[in-house]
Design a protein around this motif. Structure first.
Motif, PDB file in Angstrom:
ATOM      1  N   TYR A 190       9.913   1.575  -0.415  1.00  0.00           N
ATOM      2  CA  TYR A 190      11.306   1.907  -0.770  1.00  0.00           C
ATOM      3  C   TYR A 190      12.003   0.641  -1.252  1.00  0.00           C
ATOM      4  N   SER A 191      12.628   0.738  -2.421  1.00  0.00           N
ATOM      5  CA  SER A 191      13.293  -0.430  -3.009  1.00  0.00           C
ATOM      6  C   SER A 191      14.534  -0.792  -2.219  1.00  0.00           C
ATOM      7  N   ILE A 192      14.825  -2.078  -2.184  1.00  0.00           N
ATOM      8  CA  ILE A 192      16.031  -2.548  -1.490  1.00  0.00           C
ATOM      9  C   ILE A 192      17.201  -2.388  -2.468  1.00  0.00           C
ATOM     10  N   SER A 248       0.851  -1.192   0.000  1.00  0.00           N
ATOM     11  CA  SER A 248       0.000   0.000   0.000  1.00  0.00           C
ATOM     12  C   SER A 248       0.885   1.240   0.000  1.00  0.00           C
ATOM     13  N   ALA A 249       1.279   1.673  -1.194  1.00  0.00           N
ATOM     14  CA  ALA A 249       2.215   2.806  -1.269  1.00  0.00           C
ATOM     15  C   ALA A 249       1.576   4.115  -0.804  1.00  0.00           C
ATOM     16  N   CYS A 250       0.225   4.226  -0.834  1.00  0.00           N
ATOM     17  CA  CYS A 250      -0.404   5.498  -0.434  1.00  0.00           C
ATOM     18  C   CYS A 250      -0.964   5.433   0.973  1.00  0.00           C
ATOM     19  N   LEU A 280      18.781   1.332   1.654  1.00  0.00           N
ATOM     20  CA  LEU A 280      17.812   2.157   0.921  1.00  0.00           C
ATOM     21  C   LEU A 280      18.513   3.356   0.311  1.00  0.00           C
ATOM     22  N   VAL A 281      17.964   3.840  -0.799  1.00  0.00           N
ATOM     23  CA  VAL A 281      18.442   5.068  -1.434  1.00  0.00           C
ATOM     24  C   VAL A 281      17.223   5.971  -1.507  1.00  0.00           C
ATOM     25  N   VAL A 282      17.236   7.050  -0.719  1.00  0.00           N
ATOM     26  CA  VAL A 282      15.998   7.813  -0.530  1.00  0.00           C
ATOM     27  C   VAL A 282      16.170   9.267  -0.941  1.00  0.00           C
ATOM     28  N   GLY A 320      17.218   9.157 -10.766  1.00  0.00           N
ATOM     29  CA  GLY A 320      17.106   9.568  -9.358  1.00  0.00           C
ATOM     30  C   GLY A 320      17.190   8.389  -8.413  1.00  0.00           C
ATOM     31  N   CYS A 321      16.188   8.318  -7.474  1.00  0.00           N
ATOM     32  CA  CYS A 321      16.227   7.209  -6.512  1.00  0.00           C
ATOM     33  C   CYS A 321      15.783   5.902  -7.172  1.00  0.00           C
ATOM     34  N   GLY A 322      15.400   5.940  -8.442  1.00  0.00           N
ATOM     35  CA  GLY A 322      15.135   4.719  -9.212  1.00  0.00           C
ATOM     36  C   GLY A 322      16.398   3.893  -9.386  1.00  0.00           C
ATOM     37  N   LEU A 370      14.828  13.043  -0.795  1.00  0.00           N
ATOM     38  CA  LEU A 370      14.020  13.883   0.096  1.00  0.00           C
ATOM     39  C   LEU A 370      12.975  14.634  -0.725  1.00  0.00           C
ATOM     40  N   ILE A 371      11.696  14.378  -0.400  1.00  0.00           N
ATOM     41  CA  ILE A 371      10.599  15.125  -1.034  1.00  0.00           C
ATOM     42  C   ILE A 371      10.248  16.263  -0.082  1.00  0.00           C
ATOM     43  N   PRO A 372      10.359  17.538  -0.502  1.00  0.00           N
ATOM     44  CA  PRO A 372      10.047  18.628   0.437  1.00  0.00           C
ATOM     45  C   PRO A 372       8.644  18.452   1.024  1.00  0.00           C
ATOM     46  N   GLY A 373       8.556  18.432   2.345  1.00  0.00           N
ATOM     47  CA  GLY A 373       7.262  18.259   3.011  1.00  0.00           C
ATOM     48  C   GLY A 373       6.798  16.812   3.070  1.00  0.00           C
ATOM     49  N   GLY A 374       7.548  15.898   2.487  1.00  0.00           N
ATOM     50  CA  GLY A 374       7.136  14.487   2.462  1.00  0.00           C
ATOM     51  C   GLY A 374       7.303  13.835   3.827  1.00  0.00           C
ATOM     52  N   ILE A 375       6.286  13.091   4.250  1.00  0.00           N
ATOM     53  CA  ILE A 375       6.302  12.546   5.614  1.00  0.00           C
ATOM     54  C   ILE A 375       7.429  11.522   5.785  1.00  0.00           C
ATOM     55  N   CYS A 376       7.426  10.517   4.911  1.00  0.00           N
ATOM     56  CA  CYS A 376       8.339   9.399   5.153  1.00  0.00           C
ATOM     57  C   CYS A 376       9.777   9.718   4.731  1.00  0.00           C
ATOM     58  N   SER A 377       9.933  10.428   3.597  1.00  0.00           N
ATOM     59  CA  SER A 377      11.319  10.735   3.157  1.00  0.00           C
ATOM     60  C   SER A 377      11.977  11.684   4.162  1.00  0.00           C
ATOM     61  N   GLN A 391      13.036  -6.098  -5.448  1.00  0.00           N
ATOM     62  CA  GLN A 391      11.840  -5.975  -4.589  1.00  0.00           C
ATOM     63  C   GLN A 391      11.977  -4.781  -3.629  1.00  0.00           C
ATOM     64  N   TYR A 392      10.881  -4.467  -2.956  1.00  0.00           N
ATOM     65  CA  TYR A 392      10.893  -3.310  -2.061  1.00  0.00           C
ATOM     66  C   TYR A 392      10.301  -3.640  -0.696  1.00  0.00           C
ATOM     67  N   VAL A 393      10.547  -2.734   0.269  1.00  0.00           N
ATOM     68  CA  VAL A 393       9.938  -2.876   1.597  1.00  0.00           C
ATOM     69  C   VAL A 393       9.010  -1.681   1.814  1.00  0.00           C
TER      70      VAL A 393
HETATM   71  C1  LIG Z   1       7.391   0.402  -5.607  1.00  0.00           C
HETATM   72  C2  LIG Z   1       7.942   1.725  -5.142  1.00  0.00           C
HETATM   73  C3  LIG Z   1       9.284   1.818  -4.780  1.00  0.00           C
HETATM   74  C4  LIG Z   1       9.804   3.050  -4.343  1.00  0.00           C
HETATM   75  N1  LIG Z   1      11.134   3.126  -4.043  1.00  0.00           N
HETATM   76  C5  LIG Z   1      11.669   4.298  -3.640  1.00  0.00           C
HETATM   77  C6  LIG Z   1      13.070   4.413  -3.352  1.00  0.00           C
HETATM   78  O1  LIG Z   1      13.835   3.439  -3.455  1.00  0.00           O
HETATM   79  N2  LIG Z   1      13.532   5.617  -2.951  1.00  0.00           N
HETATM   80  C7  LIG Z   1      12.716   6.733  -2.819  1.00  0.00           C
HETATM   81  O2  LIG Z   1      13.208   7.807  -2.442  1.00  0.00           O
HETATM   82  N3  LIG Z   1      11.390   6.658  -3.105  1.00  0.00           N
HETATM   83  C8  LIG Z   1      10.849   5.466  -3.492  1.00  0.00           C
HETATM   84  N4  LIG Z   1       9.489   5.390  -3.755  1.00  0.00           N
HETATM   85  C9  LIG Z   1       8.642   6.570  -3.481  1.00  0.00           C
HETATM   86  C10 LIG Z   1       8.238   6.547  -1.978  1.00  0.00           C
HETATM   87  O3  LIG Z   1       7.406   5.434  -1.736  1.00  0.00           O
HETATM   88  C11 LIG Z   1       7.449   7.780  -1.527  1.00  0.00           C
HETATM   89  O4  LIG Z   1       6.345   7.945  -2.387  1.00  0.00           O
HETATM   90  C12 LIG Z   1       8.254   9.062  -1.531  1.00  0.00           C
HETATM   91  O5  LIG Z   1       9.410   8.930  -0.709  1.00  0.00           O
HETATM   92  C13 LIG Z   1       7.390  10.226  -0.982  1.00  0.00           C
HETATM   93  O6  LIG Z   1       6.903   9.868   0.278  1.00  0.00           O
HETATM   94  P1  LIG Z   1       6.751  10.948   1.439  1.00  0.00           P
HETATM   95  O7  LIG Z   1       6.017  10.291   2.562  1.00  0.00           O
HETATM   96  O8  LIG Z   1       8.080  11.558   1.752  1.00  0.00           O
HETATM   97  O9  LIG Z   1       5.890  12.073   0.758  1.00  0.00           O
HETATM   98  P2  LIG Z   1       4.299  12.308   0.962  1.00  0.00           P
HETATM   99  O10 LIG Z   1       4.065  12.779   2.349  1.00  0.00           O
HETATM  100  O11 LIG Z   1       3.588  11.074   0.502  1.00  0.00           O
HETATM  101  O12 LIG Z   1       4.049  13.439  -0.095  1.00  0.00           O
HETATM  102  C14 LIG Z   1       4.250  14.826   0.225  1.00  0.00           C
HETATM  103  C15 LIG Z   1       3.961  15.655  -1.006  1.00  0.00           C
HETATM  104  O13 LIG Z   1       4.935  15.402  -2.013  1.00  0.00           O
HETATM  105  C16 LIG Z   1       4.307  14.953  -3.220  1.00  0.00           C
HETATM  106  N5  LIG Z   1       5.161  13.878  -3.764  1.00  0.00           N
HETATM  107  C17 LIG Z   1       5.147  12.567  -3.393  1.00  0.00           C
HETATM  108  N6  LIG Z   1       6.083  11.876  -4.091  1.00  0.00           N
HETATM  109  C18 LIG Z   1       6.671  12.782  -4.906  1.00  0.00           C
HETATM  110  C19 LIG Z   1       7.715  12.699  -5.870  1.00  0.00           C
HETATM  111  N7  LIG Z   1       8.318  11.543  -6.142  1.00  0.00           N
HETATM  112  N8  LIG Z   1       8.083  13.847  -6.515  1.00  0.00           N
HETATM  113  C20 LIG Z   1       7.501  15.023  -6.245  1.00  0.00           C
HETATM  114  N9  LIG Z   1       6.493  15.163  -5.351  1.00  0.00           N
HETATM  115  C21 LIG Z   1       6.092  14.074  -4.690  1.00  0.00           C
HETATM  116  C22 LIG Z   1       2.945  14.423  -2.811  1.00  0.00           C
HETATM  117  O14 LIG Z   1       2.006  14.544  -3.864  1.00  0.00           O
HETATM  118  C23 LIG Z   1       2.605  15.330  -1.642  1.00  0.00           C
HETATM  119  O15 LIG Z   1       2.056  16.535  -2.090  1.00  0.00           O
HETATM  120  C24 LIG Z   1       8.967   4.179  -4.218  1.00  0.00           C
HETATM  121  C25 LIG Z   1       7.623   4.093  -4.567  1.00  0.00           C
HETATM  122  C26 LIG Z   1       7.110   2.894  -5.034  1.00  0.00           C
HETATM  123  C27 LIG Z   1       5.663   2.827  -5.434  1.00  0.00           C
END
Ligand SMILES: Cc1cc2nc3c(=O)[nH]c(=O)nc-3n(C[C@H](O)[C@H](O)[C@H](O)COP(=O)(O)OP(=O)(O)OC[C@H]3O[C@@H](n4cnc5c(N)ncnc54)[C@H](O)[C@@H]3O)c2cc1C
Ligand code: FES
Length: 363
Positions: free
Chosen positions: A181-183, A66-68, A195-197, A243-245, A199-206, A164-166
Motif C-alpha cells: 500500500y502506497s504511503i 512481495s506483493a503476492c 493509506l488510501v485503500v 482510484g487508489c492510485g 475495498l476489493i470484494p473478498g480481498g484479504i488485506c483490503s 514509496q509504499y509499505v
Molecule cells: C506497489 C503497489 C502499491 C499499491 N498501493 C495500493 C494502495 O495505495 N491502495 C490500495 O487500495 N491498493 C494498493 N495496491 C494493491 C494492494 O496491494 C492489494 O493488491 C489489493 O488491496 C488487494 O489485496 P487483497 O488482499 O484485499 O485482495 P486478495 O485477497 O489478494 O485478492 C482477492 C481477489 O481479488 C482479486 N483482486 C486483487 N486485486 C484486485 C484489484 N485491484 N481489482 C480487482 N480484483 C482484484 C484477486 O485476483 C483475488 O481474486 C498496491 C499494489 C502494489 C503492487
C-alpha cells in the motif's frame, strides 16, 4: 463423458502426486544448516535449509518486497543469487527478462535453500524495517475507498521517498500475508503513514484494513519502491492516477510543495463517475496557493443527469494529451490499472519523455 472422466482423474492424480512430493520433501529431505551469504559479508547467516529464500530472509528480518505474499505472481521479490540457487524455474521466467536471467536475478519466493547460497541485496532493502502503529483516524473517501492514518509506535518515525509504499502484514489461516500500500502522507509527517485503500470484494488485506477502528494496532514493513523525484526544480512533475492510485500522487504533490513552492506540477486523476471523486477540493485549495500546480479530474463514463460536472470527460490519457505541450523537461509518476498506465505512457512518450523519466506502479 469417458474422455472428461479420464481428464479429471489424470488432473486429480497429478495434483495428489504434487502434494505428496511437497509433503514428502518436507518430511524426508533434510538439507541441514546452510550458509546464507549476503553481499559477500564476513559472517554469513546460518539457516535451516528447505525453506524459500524469501521466507528465510524474512525470518532473519530482511524484508524483500512481495506483493503476492510469495505465490510467484507479482514479480516483486527479485534479488541476485550469484551461487547456490539452482536453475531458474518455469514459474520465474514470466517475470524475468533475458538480461536479468543472464545477471542471475531470481524470484526470492521461488528459490529454495538446499545448499550454501550467495545473494546480493541492494543496501536500500537491507534498511527496510518492521513497524508497529496505531490507527489514529479512519475516513470514508468514496463508496469503496477509505483513508486511514497510522501513528507509528515502534520505531516512531519512518524515512521514505515520496511515492514509496509499505507492506501491510495480516494473518490469514495462520500464515502471515503481505500486501503493498502506497504511503499517501507527505515526507513532512515522519511519524504518520497514511493509506488510501480500495475495498476489493473478498480481498484479504483490503477487507482487514477497511475493518480497522481508531486505536487498533497495525504492523507493516517498509519503505519500498523505485520512485525517485528529480531534485532539479526546473523539471516539471506529472502525476497521473486512478482510484487508489491517488495515494502515492498525494504524497508526491504535498512533499514537492513543502520543498519547492514554485515548482510546476500537474495532477491528472481518472474517475469513472463523479461518485469516484475525492480530494478534489483540497487539491484546488493547494492550486490556489501554488499557481504552478494544475489539477485535472476526468470522468470516463456517461454521467447521470443528477451529476454536476463541468470538468474533463473521457479517459484520463486524453486529458494528459490535451493539457501538456511537447518537449518540456519533465518526469512522470503513474499509478492505476495496467490499461491506464499503457495509454498514458504512450501519450507521454509522444510528448518526448524517455522511459527512464516515467515511473509507474500498476494496481
Ligand atoms: C506497489 C503497489 C502499491 C499499491 N498501493 C495500493 C494502495 O495505495 N491502495 C490500495 O487500495 N491498493 C494498493 N495496491 C494493491 C494492494 O496491494 C492489494 O493488491 C489489493 O488491496 C488487494 O489485496 P487483497 O488482499 O484485499 O485482495 P486478495 O485477497 O489478494 O485478492 C482477492 C481477489 O481479488 C482479486 N483482486 C486483487 N486485486 C484486485 C484489484 N485491484 N481489482 C480487482 N480484483 C482484484 C484477486 O485476483 C483475488 O481474486 C498496491 C499494489 C502494489 C503492487
Ligand atoms: S513474492 Fe510475488 S513473485 Fe515472489
Amino acid at each position: 463423458m469417458v474422455y472428461l472422466w479420464s481428464v479429471l482423474s489424470l488432473g486429480g492424480l497429478t495434483a495428489a502426486l504434487a502434494g505428496l512430493l511437497i509433503v514428502s520433501e518436507r518430511l524426508l529431505v533434510d538439507y541441514g544448516v546452510c550458509k546464507l551469504d549476503i553481499n559477500s559479508g564476513e559472517e554469513p547467516l546460518e539457516v535451516d535449509g528447505g525453506d524459500t529464500l524469501l521466507s528465510t530472509l524474512y525470518a532473519n528480518e530482511i524484508f524483500i518486497p512481495s506483493a503476492c505474499g510469495g505465490k510467484g505472481t507479482c514479480g516483486h521479490c527479485k534479488i541476485t543469487v550469484t551461487a547456490g540457487g539452482g536453475r531458474v524455474l518455469p514459474t520465474e521466467t514470466p517475470y524475468l527478462s533475458r538480461k536479468e536471467i543472464r545477471s542471475n536475478v531470481r524470484l526470492a519466493c521461488q528459490v529454495k535453500i538446499r545448499e550454501d547460497i550467495f545473494v546480493r541485496i541492494p543496501e536500500e532493502l537491507l534498511n527496510v524495517q518492521m513497524f508497529s502503529s496505531v490507527v489514529e483516524s479512519v475516513r470514508e473517501l468514496t463508496y469503496d475507498i477509505k483513508e486511514m492514518r497510522l501513528r507509528l509506535t515502534e520505531p516512531m518515525e519512518i524515512s521514505h521517498r515520496p511515492g514509496q509504499y509499505v507492506q501491510i502484514q495480516v494473518s490469514s489461516a495462520g500464515e502471515p500475508i503481505f500486501r503493498a500500500y502506497s504511503i499517501s502522507s507527505s515526507i513532512a509527517e515522519p511519524n504518520i503513514v497514511e493509506l488510501v485503500v480500495r475495498l476489493i470484494p473478498g480481498g484479504i488485506c483490503s477487507t482487514y484494513l477497511h475493518s480497522l477502528n481508531v486505536g487498533d494496532g497495525v504492523n507493516f514493513t517498509g519503505p519500498y519502491g523505485e520512485f525517485v523525484l528529480n531534485e532539479d526544480p526546473s523539471v516539471e512533475v506529472v502525476c497521473v492516477g486512478g482510484g487508489c492510485g491517488m495515494a502515492p500522487m498525494k504524497n508526491i504533490i504535498y512533499s514537492l510543495y513543502e520543498r519547492w513552492p514554485e515548482r510546476s506540477c500537474w495532477l491528472f486523476f481518472g474517475c469513472r463517475t463523479t461518485h469516484d471523486i475525492f480530494y478534489l477540493e483540497q487539491f484546488e485549495k493547494l492550486a490556489r496557493k501554488h499557481p504552478n500546480f494544475h489539477v485535472v479530474y476526468a470522468m470516463s463514463e456517461k454521467l447521470d443527469e443528477s451529476e454536476q460536472w463541468e470538468g474533463d470527460t473521457g479517459f484520463v490519457h486524453l486529458s494528459v494529451d490535451k493539457c501538456l505541450g511537447a518537449d518540456v523537461k519533465r518526469q512522470a509518476f503513474l499509478c492505476g490499472p495496467p490499461l491506464m498506465i499503457e495509454a498514458v505512457t504512450g501519450v507521454l512518450r509522444e510528448k518526448g519523455l524517455r522511459s527512464k523519466d516515467i515511473f509507474y506502479d500498476e494496481f
